[in-house]
Each structure stands twice: as structure tokens, then as C-alpha cells.
Motif scaffolding. Sequence first.
Motif, short mmCIF file in Angstrom:
data_model
loop_
_atom_site.label_atom_id
_atom_site.label_comp_id
_atom_site.label_asym_id
_atom_site.label_seq_id
_atom_site.Cartn_x
_atom_site.Cartn_y
_atom_site.Cartn_z
N ARG A 116 0.82 -1.21 0.00
CA ARG A 116 0.00 0.00 0.00
C ARG A 116 0.85 1.27 0.00
N SER A 117 2.05 1.20 0.58
CA SER A 117 2.94 2.38 0.61
C SER A 117 3.93 2.39 -0.55
N LYS A 118 3.81 1.40 -1.45
CA LYS A 118 4.74 1.25 -2.57
C LYS A 118 6.19 1.15 -2.09
N GLY A 119 6.37 0.48 -0.98
CA GLY A 119 7.71 0.22 -0.47
C GLY A 119 8.36 1.37 0.27
N SER A 120 7.60 2.42 0.56
CA SER A 120 8.23 3.60 1.19
C SER A 120 8.29 3.51 2.71
N LEU A 121 7.51 2.63 3.33
CA LEU A 121 7.53 2.48 4.78
C LEU A 121 8.66 1.54 5.20
N ARG A 122 9.35 1.91 6.28
CA ARG A 122 10.40 1.05 6.85
C ARG A 122 9.74 0.16 7.90
N VAL A 123 9.70 -1.14 7.61
CA VAL A 123 8.97 -2.10 8.45
C VAL A 123 9.92 -3.14 9.00
N LEU A 124 9.76 -3.46 10.29
CA LEU A 124 10.51 -4.55 10.91
C LEU A 124 9.52 -5.55 11.50
N VAL A 125 9.74 -6.83 11.18
CA VAL A 125 8.94 -7.91 11.75
C VAL A 125 9.81 -8.67 12.75
N LEU A 148 -2.29 4.10 6.97
CA LEU A 148 -0.92 4.48 7.29
C LEU A 148 -0.15 4.91 6.04
N ALA A 149 -0.43 4.26 4.92
CA ALA A 149 0.26 4.62 3.68
C ALA A 149 -0.07 6.05 3.28
N VAL A 150 -1.34 6.42 3.40
CA VAL A 150 -1.75 7.80 3.07
C VAL A 150 -1.13 8.78 4.05
N ARG A 184 2.67 12.57 8.02
CA ARG A 184 2.08 12.59 9.35
C ARG A 184 2.71 11.52 10.22
N ALA A 185 2.69 11.75 11.52
CA ALA A 185 3.22 10.76 12.46
C ALA A 185 2.28 9.55 12.48
N LEU A 186 2.83 8.35 12.27
CA LEU A 186 2.01 7.17 12.12
C LEU A 186 1.42 6.67 13.44
N SER A 191 -5.06 10.03 17.20
CA SER A 191 -6.20 10.41 16.37
C SER A 191 -6.23 9.60 15.07
N LEU A 192 -5.06 9.32 14.51
CA LEU A 192 -4.97 8.52 13.29
C LEU A 192 -5.39 7.08 13.57
N LEU A 193 -4.91 6.50 14.66
CA LEU A 193 -5.24 5.13 15.01
C LEU A 193 -6.72 5.00 15.38
#
Length: 418
Positions: free
Chosen positions: A27-36, A333-335, A341-343, A347-349
Motif C-alpha cells: 500500500r505504501s509502494k515500499g516507502s515504509l520502513r517495516v521490521l517484523v 498508514l500509507a496515506v 504525518r506521524a504514524l 487520532s490517526l489510530l
Amino acid sequence: MPHTDYDVVIAGGGMVGASLALSLYTRSKGSLRVLVVESFALPPLAESGLPTYRPSFDARSTALSYGSQQIYRELGIWPQLQAHQSTIAKVHVSDRGHFGSVLMTAESQGWEALGYVVENMWLGNVLLNHLRQHTNVAFLSPAKVVEIDVADGYATLSLQEGDTQRDITTQLIAVADGAESSLRSQLGIATSVSEYHQLAVIANVATEQPHKGCAYERFTERGPLALLPLVDDGSGQSRSALVWTFPDKMAEEVMAWSDSEFLAELQRNFGYRLGRLQKVGQRASFPLQLMQAEEQVRSRVVVMGNAAHSLHPVAGQGFNLALRDADSLSCLLAVAHSEKRALGELSLLQRYLASQDLDQRVTTAFSDQLTGIFSNRKPVLSVVRNLGLLLLDVTPAAKSRFVARAAGIMPGSSAESS
């Protein structure tokens, strides 16, 4: 907005956590830094780009709804999943010893299928293999998040990896470590629990006749049972996945039955729709309850999957609801990320939770009420229940709405009207 090591950290790399990571990436086209962060060691990455499929008679499976198939298709992994999945073309619902029944078909809905059954190992390996080919999704395994400290603008996580402990920072921590979530408990998030006083027994069953893509929901004097069509494990036998509920006081008795005793009792309750039941695989059991976290979001924290809500398995709603939650959160979150914006903003959540509130409430009620109605053997309710099944079977509009709800499609959506 302070700089952090990651945008989103996911505590738990099971099917929900991995699906959330894939949705965030896509959804973010790979722009989010994600750790699992996953406590179990990951399987080796397949050099061919495709994980190896190892058929097993005892493989555990998950029923994916029509709505879940649509999500996985958008996320780009459905062609791989399709290689080893069984299509649910129709569902037959009946009540043992009574006249009421209903047959629901994909054809009547204008769909390719009502759902699909995928072995957990295959689903998990496809997800992980796909994710690990993308640099913006990192994995830490085996490891676990042992502490969460929320500050202004970010969260600090203490990670335990072997004998080493270190801290990292993230905008948002997604807690997806299962129904018995230690992180949820550590955060002091209470749960609401309703006991069904039932035991679920799961196993795979070989049948004399092929299932032909038919799933069965059968309501018995012991409790509701479901048989879901599985792919052939390579031996040539037709397999179905069984979920059968019993009163919890029968736990020791049921698990002590020999395979022949278990098959005989199942045959007596299920009948001969698939001919003789020829073999039962390894059985497992677990107590059943409806569990819901009383908080799903806090500043910098979101609770997902079974850590957020755990439903009765016979209705097959739990994982599909969790997948819809994960994709809804990822889109939001992608938008927000594209708008800088801070993820982890509360208010966002809260917007995410509001967007999923109706789906969660309706799905939970649908699962809980279906279980209650068909677990009650009182004579008067049995008559009402069977009249209801007959009415559902001869009322196309009502049947279509029921099928859409079971498929994870909310009323009024474009998929429902397609």
C-alpha cells in the motif's frame, strides 16, 4: 517528528503479522520502513523465488473468505497461493436429526468461489518468501519484543535476540503476538472473555468419495462441526479439514478415543455424504472462548489479530477479520506517511478503529450468535432453527446476504452487489 529506526515494528511474524507487513509494503509502494520481530526461526529463503511445497496428510489449514482472496490478489500473492489451494464452490448447512438444511453456492452469487482453503505452512511460507525479497521489510528472528516504552512522538522497544538485548525506536508498534499476548498483558490492556464451555477438536479426515469443493457445516447433539475441502496430499485420497466442538467436560474422553472410535462417532454424526470416513489424522484440541481486547489502539500502539479479538472457529471468521483489519490499517498508514504525518498519532489510530468498528462488531456478533443458535439443543429452539434454515434456503435475497456476510463482505459494498 523525531527520527526513528523504523516506521512500523510488528511484534509477531505469524500469518497476521506477515500479512500486515505485506500490506504495509504494497500500500505504501515500499516507502515504509517495516521490521517484523518473530520468536521462531524463519525457514530458509527459496533461491527460486518460490517456497517448496511439502504435502502432508496432517497439515493444518485456514479457510480464506472471498473477501480475503480479493485482498491477497491486490497484494500480489494470490497466483502463488492458488497453486496449492482448494476452492469452496458450495457450502451445505444441516442440523442432524432435523429437516432443515440450506445449500449455498458460488454460482448463485456470481463469484468464482465462496472461499478457499490453504494450508497454513504454504500460506506462511508464501508470505514470508515474498516479503524477504523486499529491502524495506526487515526481519529479526528468532527474537522478541520484551518491553515497550511510549514517549512523545515515538516508542522505544527492548528487543531480546539470544543473549543480546538492545533498544530500537519506531513510530508505531503493532502487537500481533497471538491470543495469549504477553505484550498486551504488559501494556495493561484488559480483555473481555466469554467462555463457550466447549472444546474444539481439529484433524484432517480422508473420505471415500471426493468432496468436489463442498464444505459442510453440520450441527450435532455434541456441538457444531465443519468439514472443509482440502487439496490432495499426493496420496490420491480426498481430504477434508475437520473442526468439531464438544462440551468441555468431554475433553479427556474425546481425546482418549482411538482413531476407529473417533471415526465411528464422526460417521454417526456427519452421515454418508462423503461415503465412508476412511482415516483421521493427528488430532489436536483447545478450549473455546470469545476474547476481545478492551483497547485496540493507544498512542504509538495498535493491537492486531488474535491479540485483539479471538472468535469461535466453526464460523471461520477470525483470520479473515484480522486480514481486513490489517489491510484497512495499512491503507490509512500509507496515506498518512505520504502526507508526512506521524504514524503513531492516537487520532490517526482512532480513525482506523472507527473504520473497522462496524465490521468487527457485525462479524463478532455473526460468529457468536451462529455458534449459540446451533449449539443449543432445546426442542423449541431446534424447531425455530430448522424453520429458519428452510426459509433461508427458499429466500434468495436473504441467502445472498447471509453468504456475503460469511464471505467478509459488508452490506452495501460493491462486491456484494457485483
